[in-house]
Design a protein around this motif. Structure first.
Motif, PDB file in Angstrom:
ATOM      1  N   ILE A  65      22.306  47.293  30.782  1.00 33.35           N
ATOM      2  CA  ILE A  65      21.427  46.609  31.743  1.00 33.35           C
ATOM      3  C   ILE A  65      22.258  45.715  32.654  1.00 33.35           C
ATOM      4  CG2 ILE A  65      19.618  44.853  31.955  1.00 33.35           C
ATOM      5  CD1 ILE A  65      18.388  46.124  29.364  1.00 33.35           C
ATOM      6  N   ALA A  66      23.206  44.991  32.058  1.00 35.18           N
ATOM      7  CA  ALA A  66      24.075  44.110  32.846  1.00 35.18           C
ATOM      8  C   ALA A  66      24.878  44.919  33.857  1.00 35.18           C
ATOM      9  CB  ALA A  66      25.004  43.327  31.921  1.00 35.18           C
ATOM     10  N   LYS A  71      25.783  46.291  39.457  1.00 35.06           N
ATOM     11  CA  LYS A  71      25.911  47.362  40.456  1.00 35.06           C
ATOM     12  C   LYS A  71      24.943  47.134  41.617  1.00 35.06           C
ATOM     13  CE  LYS A  71      25.738  52.360  40.915  1.00 35.06           C
ATOM     14  NZ  LYS A  71      25.430  53.629  40.233  1.00 35.06           N
ATOM     15  N   GLU A  72      23.779  46.574  41.304  1.00 35.66           N
ATOM     16  CA  GLU A  72      22.775  46.303  42.331  1.00 35.66           C
ATOM     17  C   GLU A  72      23.030  44.988  43.064  1.00 35.66           C
ATOM     18  OE1 GLU A  72      20.350  48.347  43.428  1.00 35.66           O
ATOM     19  OE2 GLU A  72      21.176  49.850  42.059  1.00 35.66           O
ATOM     20  N   GLY A  73      24.102  44.280  42.648  1.00 32.30           N
ATOM     21  CA  GLY A  73      24.486  43.070  43.365  1.00 32.30           C
ATOM     22  C   GLY A  73      23.967  41.769  42.762  1.00 32.30           C
ATOM     23  N   ALA A  74      23.456  41.795  41.567  1.00 29.55           N
ATOM     24  CA  ALA A  74      22.958  40.568  40.940  1.00 29.55           C
ATOM     25  C   ALA A  74      24.115  39.615  40.659  1.00 29.55           C
ATOM     26  CB  ALA A  74      22.222  40.901  39.647  1.00 29.55           C
ATOM     27  N   GLU A  75      23.828  38.318  40.745  1.00 33.56           N
ATOM     28  CA  GLU A  75      24.827  37.292  40.466  1.00 33.56           C
ATOM     29  C   GLU A  75      25.184  37.284  38.974  1.00 33.56           C
ATOM     30  OE1 GLU A  75      26.317  35.163  42.653  1.00 33.56           O
ATOM     31  OE2 GLU A  75      25.327  36.275  44.276  1.00 33.56           O
ATOM     32  N   ALA A  80      23.918  37.085  33.112  1.00 30.84           N
ATOM     33  CA  ALA A  80      24.160  36.487  31.791  1.00 30.84           C
ATOM     34  C   ALA A  80      22.873  35.883  31.232  1.00 30.84           C
ATOM     35  CB  ALA A  80      25.249  35.431  31.887  1.00 30.84           C
ATOM     36  N   GLU A  81      22.116  35.208  32.082  1.00 34.16           N
ATOM     37  CA  GLU A  81      20.869  34.578  31.645  1.00 34.16           C
ATOM     38  C   GLU A  81      19.839  35.621  31.203  1.00 34.16           C
ATOM     39  OE1 GLU A  81      17.313  32.016  33.675  1.00 34.16           O
ATOM     40  OE2 GLU A  81      19.347  31.659  34.393  1.00 34.16           O
ATOM     41  N   THR A  83      20.331  38.885  30.316  1.00 38.52           N
ATOM     42  CA  THR A  83      20.736  39.777  29.216  1.00 38.52           C
ATOM     43  C   THR A  83      21.101  39.041  27.935  1.00 38.52           C
ATOM     44  OG1 THR A  83      23.047  39.763  29.924  1.00 38.52           O
ATOM     45  CG2 THR A  83      21.620  41.503  30.836  1.00 38.52           C
ATOM     46  N   GLY A  84      21.407  37.747  28.047  1.00 36.57           N
ATOM     47  CA  GLY A  84      21.841  37.004  26.867  1.00 36.57           C
ATOM     48  C   GLY A  84      23.314  37.200  26.561  1.00 36.57           C
ATOM     49  N   LEU A  85      24.026  37.905  27.425  1.00 36.63           N
ATOM     50  CA  LEU A  85      25.467  38.074  27.255  1.00 36.63           C
ATOM     51  C   LEU A  85      26.175  36.830  27.761  1.00 36.63           C
ATOM     52  CD1 LEU A  85      25.825  41.750  28.569  1.00 36.63           C
ATOM     53  CD2 LEU A  85      25.844  41.008  26.186  1.00 36.63           C
ATOM     54  N   SER A  86      27.366  36.609  27.266  1.00 34.66           N
ATOM     55  CA  SER A  86      28.141  35.467  27.749  1.00 34.66           C
ATOM     56  C   SER A  86      28.598  35.746  29.174  1.00 34.66           C
ATOM     57  CB  SER A  86      29.358  35.222  26.857  1.00 34.66           C
ATOM     58  OG  SER A  86      30.288  36.287  27.005  1.00 34.66           O
ATOM     59  N   LEU A  87      28.833  34.690  29.910  1.00 34.75           N
ATOM     60  CA  LEU A  87      29.328  34.831  31.284  1.00 34.75           C
ATOM     61  C   LEU A  87      30.669  35.563  31.274  1.00 34.75           C
ATOM     62  CD1 LEU A  87      28.795  34.261  34.240  1.00 34.75           C
ATOM     63  CD2 LEU A  87      29.840  32.007  33.929  1.00 34.75           C
ATOM     64  N   LYS A  88      31.485  35.262  30.275  1.00 39.14           N
ATOM     65  CA  LYS A  88      32.783  35.932  30.142  1.00 39.14           C
ATOM     66  C   LYS A  88      32.586  37.446  30.002  1.00 39.14           C
ATOM     67  CE  LYS A  88      36.838  36.210  27.165  1.00 39.14           C
ATOM     68  NZ  LYS A  88      37.471  35.777  25.934  1.00 39.14           N
ATOM     69  N   LYS A  89      31.632  37.846  29.159  1.00 41.22           N
ATOM     70  CA  LYS A  89      31.383  39.280  28.952  1.00 41.22           C
ATOM     71  C   LYS A  89      30.862  39.920  30.238  1.00 41.22           C
ATOM     72  CE  LYS A  89      31.313  42.955  26.533  1.00 41.22           C
ATOM     73  NZ  LYS A  89      32.569  43.568  26.127  1.00 41.22           N
ATOM     74  N   VAL A  90      29.988  39.224  30.947  1.00 39.32           N
ATOM     75  CA  VAL A  90      29.452  39.750  32.213  1.00 39.32           C
ATOM     76  C   VAL A  90      30.587  39.949  33.209  1.00 39.32           C
ATOM     77  CG1 VAL A  90      27.956  39.235  34.184  1.00 39.32           C
ATOM     78  CG2 VAL A  90      27.152  38.806  31.861  1.00 39.32           C
ATOM     79  N   LYS A  91      31.520  38.993  33.268  1.00 45.62           N
ATOM     80  CA  LYS A  91      32.651  39.118  34.178  1.00 45.62           C
ATOM     81  C   LYS A  91      33.532  40.317  33.787  1.00 45.62           C
ATOM     82  CE  LYS A  91      32.766  34.380  35.722  1.00 45.62           C
ATOM     83  NZ  LYS A  91      33.537  33.184  36.043  1.00 45.62           N
ATOM     84  N   GLU A  92      33.708  40.509  32.478  1.00 39.22           N
ATOM     85  CA  GLU A  92      34.465  41.678  32.002  1.00 39.22           C
ATOM     86  C   GLU A  92      33.794  42.976  32.447  1.00 39.22           C
ATOM     87  OE1 GLU A  92      34.912  41.455  27.755  1.00 39.22           O
ATOM     88  OE2 GLU A  92      36.050  39.585  27.853  1.00 39.22           O
ATOM     89  N   LEU A  93      32.478  43.028  32.327  1.00 38.28           N
ATOM     90  CA  LEU A  93      31.742  44.209  32.739  1.00 38.28           C
ATOM     91  C   LEU A  93      31.861  44.442  34.236  1.00 38.28           C
ATOM     92  CD1 LEU A  93      28.496  43.797  30.583  1.00 38.28           C
ATOM     93  CD2 LEU A  93      30.384  45.399  30.188  1.00 38.28           C
ATOM     94  N   LYS A  94      31.834  43.364  34.994  1.00 34.29           N
ATOM     95  CA  LYS A  94      31.955  43.475  36.446  1.00 34.29           C
ATOM     96  C   LYS A  94      33.324  44.017  36.803  1.00 34.29           C
ATOM     97  CE  LYS A  94      31.239  40.974  40.730  1.00 34.29           C
ATOM     98  NZ  LYS A  94      30.872  39.685  41.329  1.00 34.29           N
ATOM     99  N   ASP A  95      34.355  43.596  36.082  1.00 32.99           N
ATOM    100  CA  ASP A  95      35.721  44.032  36.348  1.00 32.99           C
ATOM    101  C   ASP A  95      35.978  45.476  35.911  1.00 32.99           C
ATOM    102  OD1 ASP A  95      36.249  41.565  37.442  1.00 32.99           O
ATOM    103  OD2 ASP A  95      37.180  40.759  35.616  1.00 32.99           O
ATOM    104  N   GLU A  96      35.075  46.059  35.148  1.00 31.05           N
ATOM    105  CA  GLU A  96      35.237  47.457  34.700  1.00 31.05           C
ATOM    106  C   GLU A  96      35.200  48.435  35.857  1.00 31.05           C
ATOM    107  OE1 GLU A  96      32.225  48.460  31.881  1.00 31.05           O
ATOM    108  OE2 GLU A  96      33.216  47.450  30.231  1.00 31.05           O
ATOM    109  N   LYS A  97      34.507  48.064  36.912  1.00 30.38           N
ATOM    110  CA  LYS A  97      34.269  48.964  38.050  1.00 30.38           C
ATOM    111  C   LYS A  97      35.507  49.609  38.526  1.00 30.38           C
ATOM    112  CE  LYS A  97      30.234  46.534  39.709  1.00 30.38           C
ATOM    113  NZ  LYS A  97      29.637  45.810  40.799  1.00 30.38           N
TER     114      LYS A  97
END
Length: 97
Positions: A65-66, A71-75, A80-81, A83-97
């Motif tokens: 979901i994150a 991908k759709e441009g969400a902040e 993080a808020e 999905t309940g994932l940590s901001l660090k994890k969200v940033k990792e996911l963003k960097d996967e691209k």
């Protein structure tokens, strides 16, 4: 001790009838008690594994979901808020691209 128990469960492993009888006497349990105890342990193990798998699946779903939100441009903070994932994890996911 029941003959079938010895023949099916113990004899194939080289346990003599005398050893098997001694084992049961030392355990202080009846055959039914031994099986119910074992069955309960198996049941608890299965339940523990189910919970573990459910947690892993839930985390994977939240990460997917994150990824879609990013991908759709969400902040990142919003993702993080939600999905309940940590901001660090969200940033990792963003960097996967």
């Amino acid at each position: 001790m029941d003959d079938w128990l010895y023949e099916v469960l113990l004899k194939p492993y080289g346990v003599t009838e005398e050893e098997a009888e001694e084992l049961f006497v030392k355990s202080g349990l009846e055959v039914e008690e031994m099986f119910s105890s074992t069955a309960e342990k198996v049941k608890l193990g299965i339940e523990r594994e189910k919970r573990k798998v459910a947690k892993e699946v839930a985390k994977e779903v939240r990460m997917e979901i994150a990824r879609k939100m990013l991908k759709e441009g969400a902040e990142e903070n919003f993702v993080a808020e939600v999905t309940g994932l940590s901001l660090k994890k969200v940033k990792e996911l963003k960097d996967e691209k």
